[in-house]
Design an enzyme around this catalytic site. Structure first.
Site, mmCIF file in Angstrom:
data_model
loop_
_atom_site.group_PDB
_atom_site.id
_atom_site.type_symbol
_atom_site.label_atom_id
_atom_site.label_comp_id
_atom_site.label_asym_id
_atom_site.label_seq_id
_atom_site.Cartn_x
_atom_site.Cartn_y
_atom_site.Cartn_z
ATOM 1 N N GLY A 1 -1.560 -11.397 5.003
ATOM 2 C CA GLY A 1 -1.273 -10.062 5.845
ATOM 3 C C GLY A 1 -0.182 -9.344 5.430
ATOM 4 O O GLY A 1 0.688 -8.592 6.207
ATOM 5 N N SER A 2 0.308 -9.194 4.001
ATOM 6 C CA SER A 2 1.173 -8.219 3.717
ATOM 7 C C SER A 2 1.178 -6.518 4.196
ATOM 8 O O SER A 2 1.753 -6.015 4.388
ATOM 9 C CB SER A 2 1.600 -8.354 2.147
ATOM 10 O OG SER A 2 0.517 -7.707 1.420
ATOM 11 N N ASN A 3 -0.181 -6.137 3.996
ATOM 12 C CA ASN A 3 -0.483 -4.845 4.301
ATOM 13 C C ASN A 3 -0.123 -4.917 5.952
ATOM 14 O O ASN A 3 0.241 -3.826 6.336
ATOM 15 C CB ASN A 3 -1.786 -4.534 3.939
ATOM 16 C CG ASN A 3 -2.037 -4.153 2.454
ATOM 17 O OD1 ASN A 3 -1.461 -3.026 2.459
ATOM 18 N ND2 ASN A 3 -2.727 -4.784 1.843
ATOM 19 N N ARG B 1 -23.519 -13.413 12.916
ATOM 20 C CA ARG B 1 -22.297 -12.595 12.603
ATOM 21 C C ARG B 1 -22.015 -11.699 14.083
ATOM 22 O O ARG B 1 -21.024 -11.375 14.269
ATOM 23 C CB ARG B 1 -22.367 -11.622 11.691
ATOM 24 C CG ARG B 1 -22.458 -12.892 10.309
ATOM 25 C CD ARG B 1 -22.305 -11.866 8.957
ATOM 26 N NE ARG B 1 -23.224 -11.089 8.707
ATOM 27 C CZ ARG B 1 -23.182 -9.576 8.434
ATOM 28 N NH1 ARG B 1 -22.073 -9.277 8.326
ATOM 29 N NH2 ARG B 1 -24.238 -8.897 8.286
ATOM 30 N N ASN C 1 -9.859 1.011 6.321
ATOM 31 C CA ASN C 1 -10.102 -0.116 5.552
ATOM 32 C C ASN C 1 -9.217 0.054 4.541
ATOM 33 O O ASN C 1 -8.988 1.614 3.779
ATOM 34 C CB ASN C 1 -11.245 -0.580 5.212
ATOM 35 C CG ASN C 1 -10.933 -1.743 4.366
ATOM 36 O OD1 ASN C 1 -10.438 -2.722 4.380
ATOM 37 N ND2 ASN C 1 -11.839 -1.724 3.014
ATOM 38 N N HIS D 1 -8.851 -0.994 0.414
ATOM 39 C CA HIS D 1 -9.375 -1.613 -0.931
ATOM 40 C C HIS D 1 -8.537 -1.526 -2.120
ATOM 41 O O HIS D 1 -8.201 -0.390 -2.450
ATOM 42 C CB HIS D 1 -10.762 -0.768 -1.022
ATOM 43 C CG HIS D 1 -11.651 -1.601 -2.178
ATOM 44 N ND1 HIS D 1 -12.131 -2.973 -1.840
ATOM 45 C CD2 HIS D 1 -11.829 -1.285 -3.301
ATOM 46 C CE1 HIS D 1 -12.929 -3.278 -3.011
ATOM 47 N NE2 HIS D 1 -12.709 -2.176 -4.087
ATOM 48 N N ASP E 1 -17.339 -0.712 1.272
ATOM 49 C CA ASP E 1 -16.552 -0.153 0.775
ATOM 50 C C ASP E 1 -17.252 1.402 0.125
ATOM 51 O O ASP E 1 -16.912 2.002 -0.525
ATOM 52 C CB ASP E 1 -16.079 -0.628 -0.548
ATOM 53 C CG ASP E 1 -15.355 -2.200 -0.279
ATOM 54 O OD1 ASP E 1 -14.711 -2.150 0.984
ATOM 55 O OD2 ASP E 1 -15.530 -2.896 -1.142
ATOM 56 N N GLU F 1 -0.320 -0.103 -2.137
ATOM 57 C CA GLU F 1 -0.929 -0.295 -1.015
ATOM 58 C C GLU F 1 0.000 -0.233 0.238
ATOM 59 O O GLU F 1 -0.510 0.486 1.249
ATOM 60 C CB GLU F 1 -1.886 -1.952 -0.906
ATOM 61 C CG GLU F 1 -2.812 -1.807 -1.814
ATOM 62 C CD GLU F 1 -3.509 -3.216 -1.704
ATOM 63 O OE1 GLU F 1 -4.011 -3.566 -0.739
ATOM 64 O OE2 GLU F 1 -3.966 -3.735 -2.727
#
Ligand code: GRF
Length: 191
Positions: A14-16, A68, A110, A112, A148, A177
């Site tokens: 979870g660094s972002n 899912r 998102n 990427h 993506d 990022e």
């Protein structure tokens, strides 16, 4: 100012997420992060979020097997219970169902680790090195049903250096990022 109630989805360190939460400390940041969601109850980032006083919702996807959508319907209920208006996927390692994407279309982005449309999917740094590209980077994009493939919001570029390993390249991209994602959230929620 009215801040947009935003959730962050993670599957790992979870660094972002951390970079987004730090950026949101600025008074003029347009989002407040009200919920961190994970498909992995052991994701390291969950403890960090909880320590920041952010609510967390972890729901293991494994017991759901191939269903899912049931997994995501429960996540969706948690988002709605929290009044979430916007979602940032940040290292969420599940392909979303068409159903969830439709629920949040136009309200979910998102990050990427590649310069889309190049290197969709996993192992982007290894693949960039194998391809011999001179430039690599990261992309923030809208989430659509194709993995993506949503419209690009912002990109950051880094050079690929002569003796780069995938780890070295990943570190260089990740630093970008962290800056890029907060900038993109500002851009999208202010425009
Ligand atoms: C990042 O490189 C992100 O772009 C990708 O997965 C990685 C997650 O890292 N989708 P972290 O969990 O944010 O540290």
């Amino acid at each position: 100012m009215k801040k947009t109630r935003t959730a962050i989805f993670i599957s790992g360190r979870g660094s972002n997420m951390m970079a987004l939460v730090e950026a949101a400390k600025a008074p003029d940041f347009p989002a407040e992060f009200v919920l961190v969601v994970s498909n992995d109850p052991n994701a390291a980032g969950l403890a960090w979020a909880a320590a920041q006083g952010i609510k967390t919702f972890a729901l293991d996807h494994k017991p759901f097997g191939k269903d899912r959508e049931s997994h995501e319907r429960q996540i969706d209920a948690a988002l709605r219970a929290e009044g979430v208006e916007f979602i940032c996927l940040a290292g969420y390692l599940r392909v979303l169902t068409h159903w969830l994407v439709q629920q949040w279309e136009g309200r979910m982005i998102n990050i990427h680790p590649a310069l889309l449309p190049d290197f969709k999917g996993l192992h982007t740094h290894e693949r960039a090195l194998e391809a011999g590209v001179l430039e690599h980077g990261a992309t923030v994009h809208w989430v659509s049903s194709g993995v993506d493939e949503g419209e690009i919001i912002a990109q950051a570029r880094v050079p690929v250096l002569k003796d780069d390993t995938a780890e070295m390249l990943a570190t260089r991209v990740l630093a970008e990022e962290h800056r890029l994602y907060a900038e993109a959230v500002r851009h999208v929620l202010k425009s």
